[in-house]
Scaffold this motif. Structure first.
Motif, PDB file in Angstrom:
ATOM      1  N   ASP A  71       3.564   2.183   9.538  1.00 16.45           N
ATOM      2  CA  ASP A  71       3.763   2.248   8.204  1.00 16.45           C
ATOM      3  C   ASP A  71       3.477   0.903   7.617  1.00 16.45           C
ATOM      4  O   ASP A  71       2.654   0.810   6.326  1.00 16.45           O
ATOM      5  CB  ASP A  71       5.177   2.621   7.575  1.00 16.45           C
ATOM      6  CG  ASP A  71       5.371   4.196   7.972  1.00 16.45           C
ATOM      7  OD1 ASP A  71       4.185   4.802   8.211  1.00 16.45           O
ATOM      8  OD2 ASP A  71       6.398   4.744   7.817  1.00 16.45           O
ATOM      9  N   TRP A  72       4.072  -0.270   8.071  1.00 12.58           N
ATOM     10  CA  TRP A  72       3.821  -1.525   7.489  1.00 12.58           C
ATOM     11  C   TRP A  72       2.217  -1.776   7.646  1.00 12.58           C
ATOM     12  O   TRP A  72       1.621  -2.354   6.759  1.00 12.58           O
ATOM     13  CB  TRP A  72       4.565  -2.536   8.225  1.00 12.58           C
ATOM     14  CG  TRP A  72       4.456  -3.922   7.628  1.00 12.58           C
ATOM     15  CD1 TRP A  72       4.838  -4.663   6.707  1.00 12.58           C
ATOM     16  CD2 TRP A  72       3.208  -5.060   7.910  1.00 12.58           C
ATOM     17  NE1 TRP A  72       4.290  -5.904   6.361  1.00 12.58           N
ATOM     18  CE2 TRP A  72       3.449  -6.147   7.453  1.00 12.58           C
ATOM     19  CE3 TRP A  72       2.279  -5.100   9.188  1.00 12.58           C
ATOM     20  CZ2 TRP A  72       2.512  -7.109   7.181  1.00 12.58           C
ATOM     21  CZ3 TRP A  72       1.892  -6.364   9.265  1.00 12.58           C
ATOM     22  CH2 TRP A  72       1.723  -7.202   8.568  1.00 12.58           C
ATOM     23  N   THR A  74      -0.683  -0.084   7.707  1.00 11.06           N
ATOM     24  CA  THR A  74      -1.362   0.796   7.037  1.00 11.06           C
ATOM     25  C   THR A  74      -0.945   0.927   5.681  1.00 11.06           C
ATOM     26  O   THR A  74      -1.941   1.371   4.878  1.00 11.06           O
ATOM     27  CB  THR A  74      -1.413   2.196   7.628  1.00 11.06           C
ATOM     28  OG1 THR A  74      -0.025   2.687   7.496  1.00 11.06           O
ATOM     29  CG2 THR A  74      -1.790   2.163   9.095  1.00 11.06           C
ATOM     30  N   GLY A  75       0.174   0.243   5.107  1.00 11.30           N
ATOM     31  CA  GLY A  75       0.398   0.355   3.629  1.00 11.30           C
ATOM     32  C   GLY A  75      -0.076  -0.741   3.063  1.00 11.30           C
ATOM     33  O   GLY A  75      -0.294  -1.725   3.527  1.00 11.30           O
TER      34      GLY A  75
END
Length: 135
Positions: A71-72, A74-75
């Motif tokens: 998540d980190w 790709t965000g």
């Protein structure tokens, strides 16, 4: 290959991360690796793979789970190194600098740089000029 699979990289991204080898070269490497045969890779490719392994390791240490780390990665990120783009965009941009920048950023975060102040920071006395000693 396993990390690329977990991170959902398409063939084009895998080739970019490895420095854009020819497709036949890439698939030759994959076949040898999957069959357990000896494989000789150029130093540049080994450095790129090392950066990806370091990113994966740092994400697991910092976030504790692969989904949270992904998540980190790709965000969007507002850190000065990323300019609002996802760190994954740097990892897969085809340069050696992209993955290395993300790895250095995460390694620094593991060491406490770039992190929010913690309770120890709130209770610490700031240094003064008298605390600086030059030998």
């Amino acid at each position: 290959m396993t990390i690329a699979d977990r991170w959902g990289w398409a063939e084009a991204e895998r080739l970019l991360v490895l420095g854009s080898p020819g497709r036949s070269t890439y698939f030759g490497w994959v076949a040898k690796a999957r069959d357990g045969h000896d494989l000789i890779l150029p130093v540049d490719v080994l450095l790129r793979i090392s950066a990806v392994l370091g990113i994966h390791k740092a994400l697991m240490i910092l976030f504790g789970s692969e989904p949270a780390g992904l998540d980190w990665l790709t965000g969007p990120h507002d850190g000065p190194s990323f300019g609002g783009q996802p760190p994954m965009a740097l990892v897969t941009n085809g340069t050696m600098d992209g993955p290395m920048l993300v790895r250095r950023y995460l390694d620094a975060a593991r060491g406490g740089v770039f992190g929010p102040p913690g309770s120890m920071d709130e209770t610490s006395t700031p240094y003064s000029d008298d605390d600086i000693v030059i030998v």
